[in-house]
Design a protein around this motif. Sequence first.
Motif, short mmCIF file in Angstrom:
data_model
loop_
_atom_site.label_atom_id
_atom_site.label_comp_id
_atom_site.label_asym_id
_atom_site.label_seq_id
_atom_site.Cartn_x
_atom_site.Cartn_y
_atom_site.Cartn_z
N THR A 180 13.95 22.13 53.32
CA THR A 180 15.16 21.59 52.67
C THR A 180 15.44 20.19 53.18
O THR A 180 15.95 19.35 52.44
CB THR A 180 16.38 22.48 52.95
N TYR A 181 15.10 19.93 54.44
CA TYR A 181 15.22 18.58 54.97
C TYR A 181 14.38 17.62 54.12
O TYR A 181 14.81 16.52 53.79
CB TYR A 181 14.72 18.51 56.41
N ALA A 184 16.00 16.83 50.83
CA ALA A 184 17.08 15.86 50.97
C ALA A 184 16.51 14.46 51.19
O ALA A 184 16.98 13.48 50.60
CB ALA A 184 17.99 16.25 52.14
N LEU A 193 23.46 8.13 48.06
CA LEU A 193 24.87 8.51 47.93
C LEU A 193 25.01 9.97 47.48
O LEU A 193 25.86 10.70 47.98
CB LEU A 193 25.56 7.58 46.93
N ALA A 194 24.14 10.35 46.54
CA ALA A 194 24.20 11.73 46.02
C ALA A 194 23.97 12.74 47.13
O ALA A 194 24.55 13.84 47.12
CB ALA A 194 23.15 11.91 44.93
N THR A 195 23.17 12.40 48.11
CA THR A 195 22.91 13.35 49.20
C THR A 195 24.06 13.33 50.21
O THR A 195 24.48 14.37 50.68
CB THR A 195 21.60 13.04 49.94
N ARG A 196 24.55 12.14 50.49
CA ARG A 196 25.63 12.05 51.50
C ARG A 196 26.87 12.80 51.06
O ARG A 196 27.55 13.40 51.87
CB ARG A 196 25.99 10.59 51.74
N ILE A 197 27.13 12.77 49.75
CA ILE A 197 28.39 13.34 49.28
C ILE A 197 28.36 14.88 49.30
O ILE A 197 29.39 15.52 49.19
CB ILE A 197 28.74 12.80 47.86
N VAL A 198 27.18 15.46 49.47
CA VAL A 198 27.15 16.92 49.65
C VAL A 198 26.91 17.29 51.10
O VAL A 198 26.56 18.41 51.43
CB VAL A 198 26.10 17.61 48.75
N GLY A 199 27.06 16.31 52.00
CA GLY A 199 27.04 16.64 53.41
C GLY A 199 25.77 16.31 54.16
O GLY A 199 25.62 16.68 55.32
N VAL A 200 24.84 15.60 53.51
CA VAL A 200 23.60 15.25 54.22
C VAL A 200 23.88 14.10 55.18
O VAL A 200 24.38 13.06 54.77
CB VAL A 200 22.49 14.84 53.23
N PRO A 201 23.60 14.28 56.48
CA PRO A 201 23.77 13.18 57.43
C PRO A 201 22.59 12.23 57.29
O PRO A 201 21.64 12.27 58.06
CB PRO A 201 23.78 13.88 58.79
N GLN A 204 21.11 10.15 60.22
CA GLN A 204 20.42 10.97 61.23
C GLN A 204 19.04 11.42 60.76
O GLN A 204 18.08 11.39 61.52
CB GLN A 204 21.25 12.21 61.58
N LEU A 205 18.96 11.85 59.50
CA LEU A 205 17.65 12.28 58.99
C LEU A 205 16.65 11.13 59.01
O LEU A 205 15.49 11.32 59.37
CB LEU A 205 17.78 12.82 57.56
#
Lengths: 324, 239
Positions: A180-181, A184, A193-201, A204-205
């Motif tokens: 899943t990482y 993302a 932006l689409a990933t950050r807005i669902v909680g992806v840091p 950090q990744l």
Amino acid sequence: MSNFRIFAPLAIVMYIIVPFLFSGNDYLMGMIATALIIAGIALAWALLGNLGGMVSFGHAAFFGVGAYTSAVLTMDYNVPVFLAMIIAGFGASLASVFMMPALRLHGPYFALAILAYAHIFMILATEMTSITGGAAGLLSIPNLPVFMGFDFGTKLGGYIVILNIVSLALVVYHLIRRSTYGLALKAMHDSELATRIVGVPATQLKAIMLVVSAFITGCVGAFNAHFINFLDPEYAFSGEWTVIPIVAAIFGGYRTLSGPVLGALFIYLADQLVFKSLLPQGHQLILGALLGGMILLSPSGLLPIITNMFKRFSKKGDAQHVES
Amino acid sequence: MLKVKNLSLNFGGVKALQNVSFEVREQEVLGLVGPNGAGKTTSFNVFSGNVRPTSGEVTYDGHDILKSSMHKRVKFGIGRTFQIPQPMHELTVRENLMVSQRFGRPDKKVDQQRISEILDSVNLLHKSESDAATELALTERKALEVAKALATEPSLLMLDEVLAGLETTGKKLFMETLKKIRKQFNLSMIVIEHDIETISNLCDRIVVLNFGKVIAEGTPDETFRNPEVIRSYTGEENA
Ligand SMILES: Nc1ncnc2c1ncn2[C@@H]1O[C@H](COP(=O)(O)OP(=O)(O)OP(=O)(O)O)[C@@H](O)[C@H]1O
Ligand SMILES: [Mg+2]
């Protein structure tokens, strides 16, 4: 096309056919091993570009830091070579930690920042004379060792070591990519932006990918140090360790798993075996032209072309099947 | 649950928000309306962490959220959609929701059953395996936008013009979907929408912004009878 259909033949060719045909020819084995060095860096570079969308012009830094770490550990501290190569990977990862402030930058700004960082490392290696030997370099870096009865210090032995490093890197890349990482990270390439807005840091990744990519490159750099037994700052941190892998990765298809490896083998071997004899001065020009042509013809690289060829073949087969 | 106090934000000389205060209550659907450029999207951006305000306070369930990063706020339970849908490129619809669950849910669990439920609730289940960025029609992109947010299991869902651009029947259907979701997922919502009929139908309470200021607040009926609100709207039409 599934990974298996590319990697099974590639593994057979690299692990069985190449050693079987060429193991007597040191010149050729050395050259293929060097192509695999490029492949290893290209893979590490593409991992960062494909997963996370970061374009790095600084991979020579990781290569150089890995090379020097392993050389110094084996020469001054008698660390066994294989262990030193692994520690060299961590050394390069540590170097990448200093580059992390650059992760806040995007696109060309990140690329340029990391280029500047890479240059700092070259200067450090030149100035820290007591450890690195300065501009004069390090001579007689220990060979790859005899291990479990096999002499890895030969060209064939070196080839097997770098082939294993590249294979391991491929496995790690594959495992990250299908997690899943990895999903993302893949999405971050075009839609952070689409990933950050669902909680992806996201930052950090990216940092983790930078550390992994640096680790692989550092191990490859360490391998090279023990393979050619010589280092100086200009060589170890040379921009060529960045540019040629980038050309190879883009040529092969940096968004794919096997593209960077195929690209490196093709680019390096074609350059050394063909272009160099055609055009002893400036044979790199042909590489440049080839890359330009590839980007125009197939922006996603060599691999999609091969894939399409396979598809066309199998389609023809299907059509005949229907007719008959 | 969400409390906004004296919030101000300047973009250079533009005062996008000026001393904005309001509150979203438990289980409530709050409408955020106002003419173009009033500061509606900017408010969402402040709540979700896309921009920092110049001054003011925002708390969520008692926590000061302004110091938290964007991804932490998702775990507090704040979900949002974008006016222009933001699908995750190169992933299928289902993979979009997997990433949302893995990184957005406090327990970080990927639950395929739950993903199917969510996709079903926004009528997108038949598109689970489609490419999210290239193979969806407008309504479906908007539905995915909502589904991604739902997959993070929010307690507050902020919708930025999810109904805009849809034709009349599509809009009606989507509105029913939103009403259903509200019950099914036990949500509070903030809804940005221009269409007065839609807003009145959907919302319990309304806050009206104009030039970055709150100019009215109340039930749909009283708000849309307020002369200042009518003026701000007709002013816009004349512009
Ligand atoms: N990133 C930014 N930089 C500079 N100015 C901005 C930025 N974002 C918004 N603005 C300005 O802030 C004001 C409020 O914009 P906002 O997008 O919040 O309006 P809105 O109420 O959502 O309008 P609409 O109904 O058109 O979506 C506008 O004047 C806009 O130009
Ligand atoms: Mg807006």
